[in-house]
Design an enzyme around this catalytic site. Structure first.
Site, short mmCIF file in Angstrom:
data_model
loop_
_atom_site.label_atom_id
_atom_site.label_comp_id
_atom_site.label_asym_id
_atom_site.label_seq_id
_atom_site.Cartn_x
_atom_site.Cartn_y
_atom_site.Cartn_z
N HIS A 34 -6.97 1.18 0.62
CA HIS A 34 -7.61 0.32 1.54
C HIS A 34 -6.42 -0.26 2.50
O HIS A 34 -5.08 -0.12 1.79
CB HIS A 34 -8.65 -0.65 1.12
CG HIS A 34 -8.32 -1.33 0.10
ND1 HIS A 34 -6.97 -2.11 0.02
CD2 HIS A 34 -8.41 -0.97 -1.32
CE1 HIS A 34 -6.93 -2.86 -1.14
NE2 HIS A 34 -7.93 -2.27 -2.02
N HIS A 37 -3.59 -1.91 0.04
CA HIS A 37 -2.51 -1.00 -0.47
C HIS A 37 -1.59 -0.74 0.96
O HIS A 37 -0.21 -0.61 0.59
CB HIS A 37 -3.26 0.31 -1.00
CG HIS A 37 -4.01 0.25 -1.87
ND1 HIS A 37 -5.41 0.57 -1.98
CD2 HIS A 37 -3.87 0.00 -3.31
CE1 HIS A 37 -5.97 0.51 -3.03
NE2 HIS A 37 -5.17 0.10 -3.94
N GLN A 61 -6.15 2.45 -19.00
CA GLN A 61 -6.35 1.12 -18.71
C GLN A 61 -7.83 0.83 -18.48
O GLN A 61 -8.28 -0.27 -18.22
CB GLN A 61 -5.53 0.82 -17.70
CG GLN A 61 -6.03 1.53 -16.21
CD GLN A 61 -5.00 0.95 -15.00
OE1 GLN A 61 -4.01 1.61 -14.82
NE2 GLN A 61 -5.29 0.03 -14.32
P1 AMP Z 1 -5.15 -0.28 -7.50
O1 AMP Z 1 -4.99 0.81 -6.86
O2 AMP Z 1 -6.43 -1.19 -7.55
O3 AMP Z 1 -4.41 -0.19 -9.03
O4 AMP Z 1 -3.99 -1.24 -6.69
C1 AMP Z 1 -2.68 -0.89 -6.54
C2 AMP Z 1 -1.97 -1.95 -5.93
O5 AMP Z 1 -2.48 -2.57 -4.99
C3 AMP Z 1 -1.66 -3.44 -7.19
O6 AMP Z 1 -0.67 -3.80 -7.28
C4 AMP Z 1 -2.88 -4.14 -6.41
O7 AMP Z 1 -2.41 -5.50 -6.83
C5 AMP Z 1 -2.67 -4.16 -4.86
N1 AMP Z 1 -3.79 -4.35 -4.34
C6 AMP Z 1 -4.98 -4.06 -4.60
N2 AMP Z 1 -5.87 -4.77 -3.68
C7 AMP Z 1 -5.11 -5.56 -2.84
C8 AMP Z 1 -5.29 -6.34 -1.88
N3 AMP Z 1 -6.66 -6.61 -1.34
N4 AMP Z 1 -4.34 -7.16 -1.24
C9 AMP Z 1 -3.06 -6.68 -1.47
N5 AMP Z 1 -2.74 -5.91 -2.78
C10 AMP Z 1 -3.71 -5.31 -3.25
#
Ligand code: AMP
Length: 281
Positions: A34, A37, A61
């Protein structure tokens, strides 16, 4: 953008590029990408010559099997999103590449106190899994800079701890949380909310803002209790509403005027668990 699931191709690419002494920035994700990311990718591209992104839904995890099986998988649209963005290399490894000997006998990292509170307490084993995959990904990519979202506040701290424990030569850059128009923190899990839940979901950020307003005004234990009550009344099942020292994550029973603090919430709407946080100073 080069897309591959093979580590040897990643190595070949990085070796060639690094011969010019270029800085590598790395954005690890679990896909279902989204705008939050994409913001990490943009920040990474601004600060590094080579931007590597990975998509891997890391089985180790997930403390809840149901959460793992229902985790959204949208590889094609993820690639379409990344293609015009600033990603140079997209690595989508298979589990067999990340865990060639399986996942039964994995290393244990001493994360100390960080593993006993908040996400560590409510999702046993979660941060060990995060560290297991991140250690492998960092070995493979060997980035100079690692870009992660402040939305996962405790995860950033755990990664900093891991980097220190293992002396990994990488600098973690925390990036701000990107939100929907109504304040809901963007998350891959938001796609699992039904319409009614989606309308309720911004209450988490509203409650965090309410805590921020109240923080230095009243009894902190009472503020946390009231905040949890607000969420319960709106149909959430609350795991925690906490306020912590923003540097150590030590939980606070009284405010610390003039020192950085962070309020953190984890709560379920139906089966979907949402987390968010806000800095208080
Ligand atoms: P995930 O795919 O959920 O493991 O997230 C991958 C990376 O994107 C991680 O470092 C998250 O902290 C970051 N992330 C997820 N959602 C957001 C957001 N709304 N704003 C900024 N970074 C995000």
């Amino acid at each position: 953008m080069i897309v591959t699931k093979h580590q040897y191709l990643l190595n070949e690419y990085l070796e060639k590029e690094r011969a010019y002494g270029l800085t590598t920035g790395f954005v690890p994700t679990m896909g279902a990408l989204h705008a939050g990311h994409m913001q990490l990718v943009e920040i990474a591209a601004e600060q590094s010559a080579i931007t590597v992104c990975s998509i891997f839904i890391n089985p180790t995890q997930f403390n809840d099997k149901n959460d793992f099986t229902k985790y959204p998988q949208t590889f094609e649209s993820d690639i379409h999103l990344l293609e015009p963005a600033a990603t140079d290399f997209l690595f989508i490894p298979l589990a067999s590449e990340i865990y060639p000997s399986g996942t039964d006998d994995l290393e244990h990292y001493d994360l100390g106190f960080l593993e006993t509170i908040l996400e560590g307490q409510y999702r046993p084993g979660h941060f060990q899994g995060v560290c297991q995959v991140m250690k492998r990904l960092l070995d493979m990519v060997q980035p100079d800079l690692l870009f992660m979202g402040q939305k996962d506040y405790q995860q950033c701290m755990v990664l900093e701890k891991l980097i220190g424990l293992l002396n990994i030569p990488v600098q973690l850059i925390r990036c701000p949380t990107l939100r929907e128009f109504d304040g809901l923190a963007m998350s891959s899990r938001n796609t699992r909310l039904n319409e009614e839940q989606r309308q309720k979901a911004p209450a988490i950020f509203e409650t965090l803002n309410w805590i921020k307003e109240q923080y230095l005004k009243g009894d902190l234990q009472d503020i946390k209790k009231q905040a949890a009550g607000i969420l319960n009344d709106r149909g959430f099942r609350v795991d925690y509403v906490e306020v912590a020292n923003a540097n150590s994550l030590e939980l606070l029973t009284d405010p610390m005027p003039g020192r950085p603090a962070v309020a953190l919430i984890a709560a379920f709407l139906g089966e979907v668990r949402l987390i968010d946080n806000i800095l208080l100073s």
